[in-house]
Scaffold this active site. Structure first.
Site, PDB file in Angstrom:
ATOM      1  N   SER A  74       3.088  -4.128  -4.706  1.00  0.00           N
ATOM      2  CA  SER A  74       1.823  -4.259  -3.985  1.00  0.00           C
ATOM      3  C   SER A  74       1.993  -5.252  -2.850  1.00  0.00           C
ATOM      4  O   SER A  74       2.794  -6.189  -2.944  1.00  0.00           O
ATOM      5  CB  SER A  74       0.706  -4.720  -4.927  1.00  0.00           C
ATOM      6  N   ASP A  75       1.252  -5.033  -1.779  1.00  0.00           N
ATOM      7  CA  ASP A  75       1.312  -5.948  -0.648  1.00  0.00           C
ATOM      8  C   ASP A  75      -0.043  -5.927   0.048  1.00  0.00           C
ATOM      9  O   ASP A  75      -0.764  -4.923   0.007  1.00  0.00           O
ATOM     10  CB  ASP A  75       2.417  -5.550   0.327  1.00  0.00           C
ATOM     11  N   GLN A  76      -0.364  -7.037   0.690  1.00  0.00           N
ATOM     12  CA  GLN A  76      -1.652  -7.132   1.380  1.00  0.00           C
ATOM     13  C   GLN A  76      -1.468  -7.749   2.759  1.00  0.00           C
ATOM     14  O   GLN A  76      -0.743  -8.740   2.918  1.00  0.00           O
ATOM     15  CB  GLN A  76      -2.629  -7.981   0.571  1.00  0.00           C
ATOM     16  N   ALA A 111      -1.961  -2.440  -0.292  1.00  0.00           N
ATOM     17  CA  ALA A 111      -1.201  -1.239  -0.638  1.00  0.00           C
ATOM     18  C   ALA A 111      -0.651  -1.356  -2.053  1.00  0.00           C
ATOM     19  O   ALA A 111      -0.324  -2.444  -2.533  1.00  0.00           O
ATOM     20  CB  ALA A 111      -0.061  -1.032   0.348  1.00  0.00           C
TER      21      ALA A 111
END
Length: 204
Positions: A74-76, A111
């Site tokens: 996950s990434d933001q 994401a």
């Protein structure tokens, strides 16, 4: 009932304490490991593209180390007026960031990727969720006081919405509430179910 030893091995490709805390809500055993990747944006890359690429890269980085597993990446990326908001790291930078954000609408692109290494080639599911946050127009004294109380210097946007930082927010438009904190659990549950992960101790 499911035997914990028979569950697919679940891996969180992250060193984030916030993401680990969110994942614990599902009461599924997992291991967490931070992947060593370059998280810089590529030239001309849109924020949501950066988040999606990095979420997949984090999961794929651990694929060889964790075969026969379900790996979560996950990434933001947070943006305001086209400017990316990084983790401030210290008080002065956090105050400047909150001053820039006050009264404004900030977009958080979170994401999620689920990589199933139990098959060859590995099966990939990925999704990008955008959360829109309207910040209150607060004076410097309140912003400064908040930062001293919660010290959210490791958070992009300089506020913890799951904590006292919610008092800085006027409105959140979000179809997956935990996405703002960094791990969209509703989307993740859908992905895990699609790959046969049982919930509530029941076999599927």
């Amino acid at each position: 009932m499911s035997n914990p030893s028979s569950l697919p091995r679940l891996v969180l490709a992250s060193g984030s304490a916030y993401r680990a805390e969110l994942l614990r809500r599902l009461r599924l055993p997992f291991v967490a490991q931070a992947p060593d990747i370059d998280e810089s944006a590529l030239p001309g890359e849109a924020p949501e593209q950066t988040a999606l690429r990095l979420a997949q890269a984090k999961a794929q980085h651990l694929a060889a180390q964790f075969p026969d597993s379900l790996i979560i990446g996950s990434d933001q990326v947070a943006t305001l007026h086209g400017q990316r908001l990084s983790k401030p790291g210290a008080h002065a930078a956090a105050l400047a960031q909150l001053q820039f954000m006050r009264g404004q609408t900030v977009q958080f692109h979170t994401a999620l990727c689920l990589l199933d290494t139990r098959c060859a080639p590995a099966h990939v599911q990925a999704e990008n969720i955008t959360v829109t946050v309207r910040m209150r127009n607060l004076p410097d004294a309140e912003l400064d006081a908040y930062l001293h109380l919660e010290q959210p210097y490791d958070c992009a946007g300089s506020a913890k919405n799951e904590g006292l930082g919610i008092a800085l927010i006027e409105e959140i438009d979000n179809r997956d509430p935990s996405a703002l904190t960094g791990l969209p659990l509703i989307a993740l549950c859908s992905m895990l179910r699609a790959r046969g992960m049982p919930f509530f101790g029941l076999d599927v």
